[in-house]
Design an enzyme around this catalytic site. Sequence first.
Site, PDB file in Angstrom:
ATOM      1  CG  ASP A  24      -2.050   0.954   1.132  1.00 35.18           C
ATOM      2  OD1 ASP A  24      -2.275   1.495   0.037  1.00 35.18           O
ATOM      3  OD2 ASP A  24      -2.726   1.186   2.153  1.00 35.18           O
ATOM      4  CG  ASN A  26       2.083   1.505  -5.102  1.00 39.66           C
ATOM      5  OD1 ASN A  26       3.008   1.332  -4.328  1.00 39.66           O
ATOM      6  ND2 ASN A  26       1.554   0.535  -5.825  1.00 39.66           N
ATOM      7  N   GLY A  27       0.029   5.407  -4.347  1.00 36.91           N
ATOM      8  CA  GLY A  27      -0.622   6.659  -4.738  1.00 36.91           C
ATOM      9  C   GLY A  27      -0.050   7.832  -3.968  1.00 36.91           C
ATOM     10  CD1 TRP A  29       7.281   6.616  -2.416  1.00 33.94           C
ATOM     11  CD2 TRP A  29       6.941   6.833  -4.622  1.00 33.94           C
ATOM     12  NE1 TRP A  29       8.514   6.602  -3.031  1.00 33.94           N
ATOM     13  CE2 TRP A  29       8.336   6.733  -4.383  1.00 33.94           C
ATOM     14  CE3 TRP A  29       6.502   6.972  -5.936  1.00 33.94           C
ATOM     15  CZ2 TRP A  29       9.277   6.765  -5.410  1.00 33.94           C
ATOM     16  CZ3 TRP A  29       7.439   7.006  -6.964  1.00 33.94           C
ATOM     17  CH2 TRP A  29       8.814   6.902  -6.686  1.00 33.94           C
ATOM     18  CG  ASN A  72      -7.670  -2.303  -5.700  1.00 36.34           C
ATOM     19  OD1 ASN A  72      -6.724  -3.081  -5.586  1.00 36.34           O
ATOM     20  ND2 ASN A  72      -7.923  -1.383  -4.765  1.00 36.34           N
ATOM     21  NE  ARG A 192      -3.083  -1.490   4.349  1.00 43.86           N
ATOM     22  CZ  ARG A 192      -4.315  -1.576   3.903  1.00 43.86           C
ATOM     23  NH1 ARG A 192      -5.107  -2.512   4.358  1.00 43.86           N
ATOM     24  NH2 ARG A 192      -4.771  -0.740   3.001  1.00 43.86           N
ATOM     25  CB  SER A 200      -7.768  -4.204   2.770  1.00 43.86           C
ATOM     26  OG  SER A 200      -7.653  -2.970   3.414  1.00 43.86           O
TER      27      SER A 200
HETATM   28  C1  FPP Z   1      -2.036   0.208  -3.229  1.00 47.26           C
HETATM   29  O1  FPP Z   1      -1.532   1.524  -3.214  1.00 47.26           O
HETATM   30  C2  FPP Z   1      -1.528  -0.512  -4.359  1.00 47.26           C
HETATM   31  C3  FPP Z   1      -2.291  -1.081  -5.345  1.00 47.26           C
HETATM   32  C4  FPP Z   1      -3.741  -1.069  -5.390  1.00 47.26           C
HETATM   33  C5  FPP Z   1      -1.652  -1.751  -6.469  1.00 47.26           C
HETATM   34  C6  FPP Z   1      -0.493  -2.625  -6.130  1.00 47.26           C
HETATM   35  C7  FPP Z   1       0.307  -2.741  -7.325  1.00 47.26           C
HETATM   36  C8  FPP Z   1       1.652  -2.670  -7.368  1.00 47.26           C
HETATM   37  C9  FPP Z   1       2.547  -2.582  -6.233  1.00 47.26           C
HETATM   38  C10 FPP Z   1       2.316  -2.634  -8.650  1.00 47.26           C
HETATM   39  C11 FPP Z   1       2.333  -3.808  -9.475  1.00 47.26           C
HETATM   40  C12 FPP Z   1       2.422  -5.143  -8.884  1.00 47.26           C
HETATM   41  C13 FPP Z   1       2.793  -6.176  -9.632  1.00 47.26           C
HETATM   42  C14 FPP Z   1       2.723  -7.551  -9.127  1.00 47.26           C
HETATM   43  C15 FPP Z   1       3.297  -5.972 -10.976  1.00 47.26           C
HETATM   44  P1  FPP Z   1      -2.579   2.711  -3.272  1.00 47.26           P
HETATM   45  O2  FPP Z   1      -2.790   3.065  -4.686  1.00 47.26           O
HETATM   46  O3  FPP Z   1      -3.837   2.324  -2.562  1.00 47.26           O
HETATM   47  O4  FPP Z   1      -1.822   3.820  -2.516  1.00 47.26           O
HETATM   48  P2  FPP Z   1      -2.490   4.969  -1.644  1.00 47.26           P
HETATM   49  O5  FPP Z   1      -3.163   4.299  -0.482  1.00 47.26           O
HETATM   50  O6  FPP Z   1      -1.322   5.798  -1.236  1.00 47.26           O
HETATM   51  O7  FPP Z   1      -3.453   5.703  -2.519  1.00 47.26           O
END
Ligand code: FPP
Length: 246
Positions: A24, A26-27, A29, A72, A192, A200
Amino acid sequence: MSSADASPSQIVPGGPRHVAIIMDGNGRWATQRGRPRLFGHHAGAKRVREVVEACPDFGVEYLTIFAFSTENWKRTQVEVAGLMSLFRRYISKETRGLSEFGARVRFIGDRVRLDKKLVKLMNELEEATAHNTRVHLTIALNYGGRDEVARATQRLAQDVAAGLLNPDDVDEETLPKYLDTYVLPDPDLVIRTSGEARISNFLLWQSAYAEYEFIDTLWPDFSKEEFGSLCAAYGGRDRRFGAVKT
Ligand code: FPP
């Protein structure tokens, strides 16, 4: 990917055999860098390889990662399409490397709603790595724990209706045989990232006795060192599985 053997000195005594990760953050970041959310997902995808490669160093045989949940789909069309395209590209790009590294890749989740091209790539990656044993990498894609239990129950009920299973024989050993994870041991440690303390809908049945680590690091910043520290902390814990220590 390197095919060098793990250094036995780093293997954690009593460390986790199966680690599951909710990747969790990525967004956030990406937002912190003024970039679109997909930029964060791409950075997160790069992190996956490093963690897979670190598994043998810490004695981790099974790694299960949450890539896309049944919830998602509620994200914007742009983000969902971007993630699906990322998965397709990731699989095409990583097949050879994962195979050479000795990773056996499996996917869990419901493939019915996924794009046919993506499912084809998933099947091919599973087949290409089916003989490997160094690390068992399981990618949860369109996965939800409740959905998995519902699908399992449906198949179980079909077996009962077909006379293949006696309802009196259904016990705690029976249901897991119908889950997507039927060939995997239960996770010992669930991590997590990004500071949220919830599971989740991830591996609900399987994590009944898992240890949990909720850490503040955003997934694209997660490092091999932090992974090693969490495995070491697990190795130091007293796990009783409901029993009293004698
Ligand atoms: C949650 O971060 C992440 C995801 C819903 C996607 C996970 C995918 C990856 C790590 C990339 C690809 C994986 C593979 C196996 C190729 P979020 O978007 O909810 O972050 P946030 O809570 O900060 O918004």
